[in-house]
Design an enzyme around this catalytic site. Structure first.
Site, PDB file in Angstrom:
ATOM      1  N   GLU A  22       0.775  -1.185  -0.015  1.00  0.00           N
ATOM      2  CA  GLU A  22       0.015  -0.012  -0.099  1.00  0.00           C
ATOM      3  C   GLU A  22       0.927   1.256   0.105  1.00  0.00           C
ATOM      4  O   GLU A  22       1.599   1.524   0.993  1.00  0.00           O
ATOM      5  CB  GLU A  22      -0.878  -0.016   1.331  1.00  0.00           C
ATOM      6  CG  GLU A  22      -1.969   1.056   1.142  1.00  0.00           C
ATOM      7  CD  GLU A  22      -1.362   2.358   2.412  1.00  0.00           C
ATOM      8  OE1 GLU A  22      -0.992   3.128   1.730  1.00  0.00           O
ATOM      9  OE2 GLU A  22      -1.330   2.191   3.343  1.00  0.00           O
ATOM     10  N   CYS A  56      -2.166   9.322   3.718  1.00  0.00           N
ATOM     11  CA  CYS A  56      -2.026   8.713   2.310  1.00  0.00           C
ATOM     12  C   CYS A  56      -3.142   8.721   1.614  1.00  0.00           C
ATOM     13  O   CYS A  56      -3.045   8.513   0.487  1.00  0.00           O
ATOM     14  CB  CYS A  56      -1.537   7.057   2.531  1.00  0.00           C
ATOM     15  SG  CYS A  56      -2.680   6.143   3.306  1.00  0.00           S
TER      16      CYS A  56
END
Length: 281
Positions: A22, A56
């Protein structure tokens, strides 16, 4: 970062170890069509400036028409004051930049931008504080568009047509999250169908990754694989195919044993055809 990701994949390849990554990227927020400006401003401010933008999946930049931008700016200013007060630096609910290095990086982006700071811009190096900042008139090649911002700076870029904004998004690396704000379902559907991203959320930000029933992960430059809830179990598990057989109907298996004949081939083709409900092993 992609450099770290490549190092991880390279190290894992030696041992043939599966990898789930990720990463991140510049998560766009497209605002088009009819829109509840006040609600949009509240959700955008919360998602962008939560943890001082150090998330993020924070909206990295906004794409909208000039009219929408002009309506959005006073709403953003009002909501920022509502959330963090007239002196944001004294607000206990506003985070600081994680390190001196990242503070310097963010201030350098602000110094290099050719856009115009219309909200915020204040900073305190010793306190590692950067005020919630909104920048307009930044172009596609602007410093603020050169990397993931990961901080409390929000560029607003204007494009009059939704299709042009979709083309803009598709010219760049696939983001970890993509947001669209609109009261028009056709706008939401068009953006969802014509773009690719790790996750997608309409009329809100960040919250999609809090739902355990949804997989969380990136695609392309923003990663691969997914996790959260059941998806974490699937990611870190191996699905072993298991078949249990007995010894019955062994005579039927002669079709697959040598010597091979045209008749056997014909029957095998029939048993494996879509028309047949028969399956011989």
């Amino acid at each position: 970062s992609q450099a770290v990701a490549r190092s991880v994949v390279q190290a894992a390849s030696v041992y043939l170890t599966p990898v789930t990554l990720e990463l991140g990227g510049k998560c766009p927020c497209l605002i088009y069509g009819r829109i509840n400006i006040q609600a949009a401003a509240q959700r955008l401010v919360w998602a962008k400036f939560f943890n001082a933008g150090q998330s993020c999946v924070a909206p990295d930049y906004v794409l909208c028409t000039e009219a929408t931008r002009d309506a959005l700016l006073p709403a953003l200013s009002s909501v920022l004051e509502q959330f963090y007060g007239k002196e944001p630096q004294k607000c206990p609910d506003l985070s600081r930049i994680v390190s001196a290095r990242h503070f310097t990086r963010l201030m350098k982006l602000l110094e290099q931008t050719k856009g115009k700071v219309v909200i915020g811009g204040e900073s305190d190096q010793e306190d590692k504080y950067i005020a919630p900042t909104v920048v307009v008139d930044a172009g596609e090649d602007d410093a603020l568009m050169s990397e993931e911002i990961f901080g409390p700076i929000l560029p607003i870029l204007t494009l009059e047509e939704l299709e042009k904004s979709i083309e803009f998004v598709n010219r760049h690396e696939k983001p970890l999250a993509l947001y669209v704000f609109s009261d028009e379902s056709s706008v939401v559907k068009t953006v969802m169908e014509k773009t690719s991203s790790g996750g997608f959320c309409s009329n809100d930000g960040i919250v999609h990754m809090t739902l355990p029933g949804l997989p969380f992960g990136g695609v392309g430059a923003s990663g691969w694989g997914s996790y959260h809830g059941r998806w974490s179990f699937e990611t870190f598990s191996h699905r072993r195919a298991c078949m249990m057989r007995g010894w019955a109907l062994e005579r039927l298996n002669t079709l697959r044993y040598p010597p091979y004949t045209e008749d056997k081939l014909k029957w095998l083709r029939w048993t494996t055809s879509q028309q047949s409900s028969c399956s011989l092993m």
